[in-house]
Design an enzyme around this catalytic site. Sequence first.
Site, PDB file in Angstrom:
ATOM      1  N   LYS A   1      45.923  42.322  39.307  1.00  0.00           N
ATOM      2  CA  LYS A   1      45.415  41.094  38.682  1.00  0.00           C
ATOM      3  C   LYS A   1      46.471  40.450  37.776  1.00  0.00           C
ATOM      4  O   LYS A   1      46.552  39.229  37.689  1.00  0.00           O
ATOM      5  CB  LYS A   1      44.128  41.387  37.907  1.00  0.00           C
ATOM      6  CG  LYS A   1      42.962  41.837  38.802  1.00  0.00           C
ATOM      7  CD  LYS A   1      42.599  40.788  39.841  1.00  0.00           C
ATOM      8  CE  LYS A   1      41.394  41.183  40.679  1.00  0.00           C
ATOM      9  NZ  LYS A   1      41.042  40.176  41.693  1.00  0.00           N
TER      10      LYS A   1
ATOM     11  N   TYR B   1      44.372  48.221  39.906  1.00  0.00           N
ATOM     12  CA  TYR B   1      43.624  46.964  39.839  1.00  0.00           C
ATOM     13  C   TYR B   1      44.229  46.025  38.784  1.00  0.00           C
ATOM     14  O   TYR B   1      44.436  44.835  39.030  1.00  0.00           O
ATOM     15  CB  TYR B   1      42.168  47.290  39.505  1.00  0.00           C
ATOM     16  CG  TYR B   1      41.232  46.110  39.475  1.00  0.00           C
ATOM     17  CD1 TYR B   1      40.766  45.529  40.656  1.00  0.00           C
ATOM     18  CD2 TYR B   1      40.786  45.576  38.265  1.00  0.00           C
ATOM     19  CE1 TYR B   1      39.881  44.453  40.621  1.00  0.00           C
ATOM     20  CE2 TYR B   1      39.907  44.507  38.230  1.00  0.00           C
ATOM     21  CZ  TYR B   1      39.456  43.950  39.412  1.00  0.00           C
ATOM     22  OH  TYR B   1      38.585  42.871  39.376  1.00  0.00           O
TER      23      TYR B   1
HETATM   24  P1  NAP Z   1      32.233  42.263  45.560  1.00  0.00           P
HETATM   25  O1  NAP Z   1      30.806  41.946  45.293  1.00  0.00           O
HETATM   26  O2  NAP Z   1      32.648  43.680  45.757  1.00  0.00           O
HETATM   27  O3  NAP Z   1      32.729  41.385  46.806  1.00  0.00           O
HETATM   28  C1  NAP Z   1      34.038  41.497  47.280  1.00  0.00           C
HETATM   29  C2  NAP Z   1      34.240  40.603  48.476  1.00  0.00           C
HETATM   30  O4  NAP Z   1      35.610  40.772  48.930  1.00  0.00           O
HETATM   31  C3  NAP Z   1      33.343  40.952  49.651  1.00  0.00           C
HETATM   32  O5  NAP Z   1      32.943  39.766  50.295  1.00  0.00           O
HETATM   33  C4  NAP Z   1      34.272  41.756  50.568  1.00  0.00           C
HETATM   34  O6  NAP Z   1      33.964  41.660  51.944  1.00  0.00           O
HETATM   35  C5  NAP Z   1      35.597  41.051  50.316  1.00  0.00           C
HETATM   36  N1  NAP Z   1      36.735  41.837  50.725  1.00  0.00           N
HETATM   37  C6  NAP Z   1      37.074  43.096  50.332  1.00  0.00           C
HETATM   38  N2  NAP Z   1      38.206  43.484  50.933  1.00  0.00           N
HETATM   39  C7  NAP Z   1      38.594  42.467  51.734  1.00  0.00           C
HETATM   40  C8  NAP Z   1      39.675  42.261  52.620  1.00  0.00           C
HETATM   41  N3  NAP Z   1      40.609  43.204  52.813  1.00  0.00           N
HETATM   42  N4  NAP Z   1      39.766  41.086  53.289  1.00  0.00           N
HETATM   43  C9  NAP Z   1      38.818  40.132  53.133  1.00  0.00           C
HETATM   44  N5  NAP Z   1      37.765  40.259  52.298  1.00  0.00           N
HETATM   45  C10 NAP Z   1      37.657  41.412  51.617  1.00  0.00           C
HETATM   46  O7  NAP Z   1      33.173  41.731  44.378  1.00  0.00           O
HETATM   47  P2  NAP Z   1      32.943  40.617  43.253  1.00  0.00           P
HETATM   48  O8  NAP Z   1      32.480  41.295  42.043  1.00  0.00           O
HETATM   49  O9  NAP Z   1      32.206  39.449  43.791  1.00  0.00           O
HETATM   50  O10 NAP Z   1      34.464  40.237  42.986  1.00  0.00           O
HETATM   51  C11 NAP Z   1      35.083  39.127  43.622  1.00  0.00           C
HETATM   52  C12 NAP Z   1      36.454  38.926  42.980  1.00  0.00           C
HETATM   53  O11 NAP Z   1      36.299  38.739  41.573  1.00  0.00           O
HETATM   54  C13 NAP Z   1      37.393  40.123  43.152  1.00  0.00           C
HETATM   55  O12 NAP Z   1      38.725  39.668  43.337  1.00  0.00           O
HETATM   56  C14 NAP Z   1      37.275  40.841  41.821  1.00  0.00           C
HETATM   57  O13 NAP Z   1      38.424  41.594  41.526  1.00  0.00           O
HETATM   58  C15 NAP Z   1      37.112  39.660  40.877  1.00  0.00           C
HETATM   59  N6  NAP Z   1      36.493  40.000  39.607  1.00  0.00           N
HETATM   60  C16 NAP Z   1      35.227  40.508  39.546  1.00  0.00           C
HETATM   61  C17 NAP Z   1      34.684  40.812  38.313  1.00  0.00           C
HETATM   62  C18 NAP Z   1      33.293  41.360  38.165  1.00  0.00           C
HETATM   63  O14 NAP Z   1      32.926  41.719  37.029  1.00  0.00           O
HETATM   64  N7  NAP Z   1      32.502  41.439  39.205  1.00  0.00           N
HETATM   65  C19 NAP Z   1      35.426  40.616  37.139  1.00  0.00           C
HETATM   66  C20 NAP Z   1      36.713  40.108  37.239  1.00  0.00           C
HETATM   67  C21 NAP Z   1      37.234  39.793  38.479  1.00  0.00           C
HETATM   68  P3  NAP Z   1      32.907  42.656  52.654  1.00  0.00           P
HETATM   69  O15 NAP Z   1      31.561  42.186  52.201  1.00  0.00           O
HETATM   70  O16 NAP Z   1      33.142  42.436  54.093  1.00  0.00           O
HETATM   71  O17 NAP Z   1      33.232  44.040  52.172  1.00  0.00           O
END
Ligand code: NAP
Length: 248
Positions: free
Chosen positions: A159, A155
């Site tokens: 990133k 991961y």
């Molecule tokens: P999340 O709630 O797990 O949502 C992830 C989203 O990505 C879902 O809509 C999922 O679709 C979609 N997805 C996964 N694999 C995919 C693929 N192969 N093609 C198209 N869509 C796909 O995650 P989140 O926390 O909102 O995170 C969103 C982004 O922010 C990510 O890139 C994550 O790395 C980044 N981020 C998050 C955090 C945090 O603390 N949450 C911190 C830093 C960065 P489905 O619903 O269909 O599975």
Amino acid sequence: MREIKRVAVITGASRGIGRACALALAQPQTKIYLNDVANWDAAEQTRKDVQSRGAEAEIIKFDVSNLAEVNAGFEQITKSSGRLDILVNNAGIVQDNLVVRMKEEQWDRVLSVNLKGAFNCTRAAARPMLKQHYGRIINMASIVGVMGNPGQANYVASKAGLIGLTKAVARELASRQITVNAVAPGFIATEMTEALSEKVQSEMLAQIPLNRFGTPEEVAAVVAFLASEAAAYITGQVIHINGGMLMV
Ligand code: NAP
């Protein structure tokens, strides 16, 4: 029918940060394509909520890691909308393990979705943006892409790679008034972080000067700003949203 002035694509828009970005960009005369891969019900709810804010919204299914699906999806978007102004490369997954235990498939899948997925979508979106001499690309990086994090080599590498991709593409596309930036959230309360144990969550909290986790809306507000006209002179940057957990 009202004229559409802005067309946006958000990957992984069904829930979490992607959904919040869709809502933050939702305005009249905007059409938002909500990409999703599996979670149809959640994507449908996001579509309804975006529309209730006066924007048009459509769900577009593709796996960002699949080049053929991505190209077909973007072709469909540009054919029906005639333009593409904003791309938010938000889709991301985790498959954590210590590096000595990490399976090749875990490494490959995370790199494939988080980094190659952003490359696939950026390349497909850059074509119409180059023709328009206008575009906004925003990549969802992470604090760990700068700090590192044990148990997340795949991961973290994805990133950190995304930050490099942001800077390279920002330099390539700048002459056509296309800006490319990354946001690097810290610990944001979504399903991705809910999956962490209470122990890990409290260890994280202890490192955050503002003493709370961030919200998807707080990340989305920065994405909406970077997508706006007001951010025209910002490119190649990484904007940190982490409650002070990392100060650069
Ligand atoms: P999340 O709630 O797990 O949502 C992830 C989203 O990505 C879902 O809509 C999922 O679709 C979609 N997805 C996964 N694999 C995919 C693929 N192969 N093609 C198209 N869509 C796909 O995650 P989140 O926390 O909102 O995170 C969103 C982004 O922010 C990510 O890139 C994550 O790395 C980044 N981020 C998050 C955090 C945090 O603390 N949450 C911190 C830093 C960065 P489905 O619903 O269909 O599975």
